[in-house]
Design an enzyme around this catalytic site. Structure first.
Site, PDB file in Angstrom:
ATOM      1  N   PRO A  29       6.028  -0.691   9.224  1.00 35.32           N
ATOM      2  CA  PRO A  29       4.527  -0.500   8.956  1.00 35.32           C
ATOM      3  C   PRO A  29       4.034   0.503   8.100  1.00 35.32           C
ATOM      4  O   PRO A  29       4.427   1.285   7.586  1.00 35.32           O
ATOM      5  CB  PRO A  29       4.279  -0.076  10.174  1.00 35.32           C
ATOM      6  CG  PRO A  29       5.335   0.647  10.652  1.00 35.32           C
ATOM      7  CD  PRO A  29       6.596  -0.078  10.069  1.00 35.32           C
ATOM      8  N   GLU A  30       2.636   0.242   7.708  1.00 33.90           N
ATOM      9  CA  GLU A  30       1.918   0.916   6.422  1.00 33.90           C
ATOM     10  C   GLU A  30       0.983   1.875   7.301  1.00 33.90           C
ATOM     11  O   GLU A  30       0.987   2.008   8.593  1.00 33.90           O
ATOM     12  CB  GLU A  30       1.320   0.166   5.410  1.00 33.90           C
ATOM     13  CG  GLU A  30       2.645  -0.804   4.787  1.00 33.90           C
ATOM     14  CD  GLU A  30       1.924  -1.698   3.377  1.00 33.90           C
ATOM     15  OE1 GLU A  30       0.764  -1.224   3.092  1.00 33.90           O
ATOM     16  OE2 GLU A  30       2.514  -2.731   3.514  1.00 33.90           O
TER      17      GLU A  30
END
Length: 282
Positions: free
Chosen positions: A2-3
């Protein structure tokens, strides 16, 4: 993945779910995730209460009332889940669990086992954790200054996509949002960063801020396995313009989106909207 938008949504979920809970026990079946080993986590956290959950870039910071902070990096597939009954069978990808005094249990899932957790004295994260030591500014109007960003771009001859993926330049941008912000700014991902004009750099700066904020508001992007701490998928995948859309028409001009490699990363862009401009390296 995830970012930043995804990690921020995990942070918000964990804040609602675990702040105020006291750790009764820590367990693992893959001790490499716990930097320093399980015994140190058990000794440090047993009896400690979660006081806050914060974020820096893609890192989660779980604050405890004993002046310790658990720094958690989810890497590719990490995710958290709170279960009401610790006796509930664990999924085979659950590798770390925190049992609380109220009978609930926070479980960390990680199919690839790439994630890491590290305990440090609260306030020392920026020096104690390698990934935080050189972290760039958060992508907000208050902390991410356009003039400084332009000066930083002028220092780099490599592709602009590679530069904005560098966490020391700006925090939290990963592969998905790099492609999307470059499309918004109408910049070719292979354009040498030092050849961008000040106007182009300003467009990119504004696109990074706007795109990450919009993605955060929609719960992040679930193109693969991302869910937040409540098990909810993000909604921003419905608004992607280029990422994972090779072979489809550009939303702006209709030209077919193509996929290439930039710095070993799969990269999506529109050849018409984002032309590579021949300019002298500065």
């Amino acid at each position: 993945m995830p970012e930043l938008p995804e990690v921020e949504n995990v942070r918000r979920g964990l804040t609602a779910l675990i702040v105020g809970k006291t750790v009764q026990a820590v367990g693992t079946d893959w001790a490499k995730i716990l930097v320093g080993g399980l015994e140190g986590f058990q000794q440090a956290l047993t009896g400690a209460t979660v006081t806050a959950v914060e974020r820096r870039g893609k890192y989660l910071l779980l604050r405890f009332d004993n002046a310790l902070t658990l720094v958690s990096h989810l890497r590719m597939e990490g995710k958290y889940q709170l279960v009401l009954d610790p006796a509930e069978p664990k999924h085979r990808f659950v590798h770390v669990w925190f049992t609380f005094s109220d009978g609930t249990q926070l479980r960390y899932h990680d199919m690839r086992k790439f994630g890491r957790m590290q305990l440090v004295p609260t306030g020392s994260e920026a020096t104690a954790v390698a990934g935080l030591a050189k972290m760039g500014p958060e992508p907000t109007a208050e902390t991410f200054a356009a003039p400084a960003f332009y000066r930083e771009l002028r220092r780099h001859k490599q592709a602009v996509k590679s530069v904005i993926l560098d966490q020391s330049v700006v925090a939290g941008v990963g592969n998905i949002y790099a492609d999307e912000t470059l499309w918004l700014a109408e910049l070719n991902p292979e354009q040498p960063a030092c050849t961008l004009t000040q106007k182009e750099a300003a467009r990119l700066h504004d696109a990074i801020i706007a795109e990450l904020a919009a993605a955060t508001d929609l719960g992040g992007t679930s193109v693969h396995s991302f869910v937040d701490a409540s098990g909810k998928r993000g909604g921003f995948q419905e608004r992607l313009h280029v990422y994972d859309r090779e072979g489809t028409g550009c939303d702006r001009c209709g030209t077919t989106i193509v996929k290439i490699k930039v710095g070993q990363r799969g990269t999506h862009y529109c050849p018409k909207c984002q032309p590579l401009r021949k300019r002298k390296l500065r």
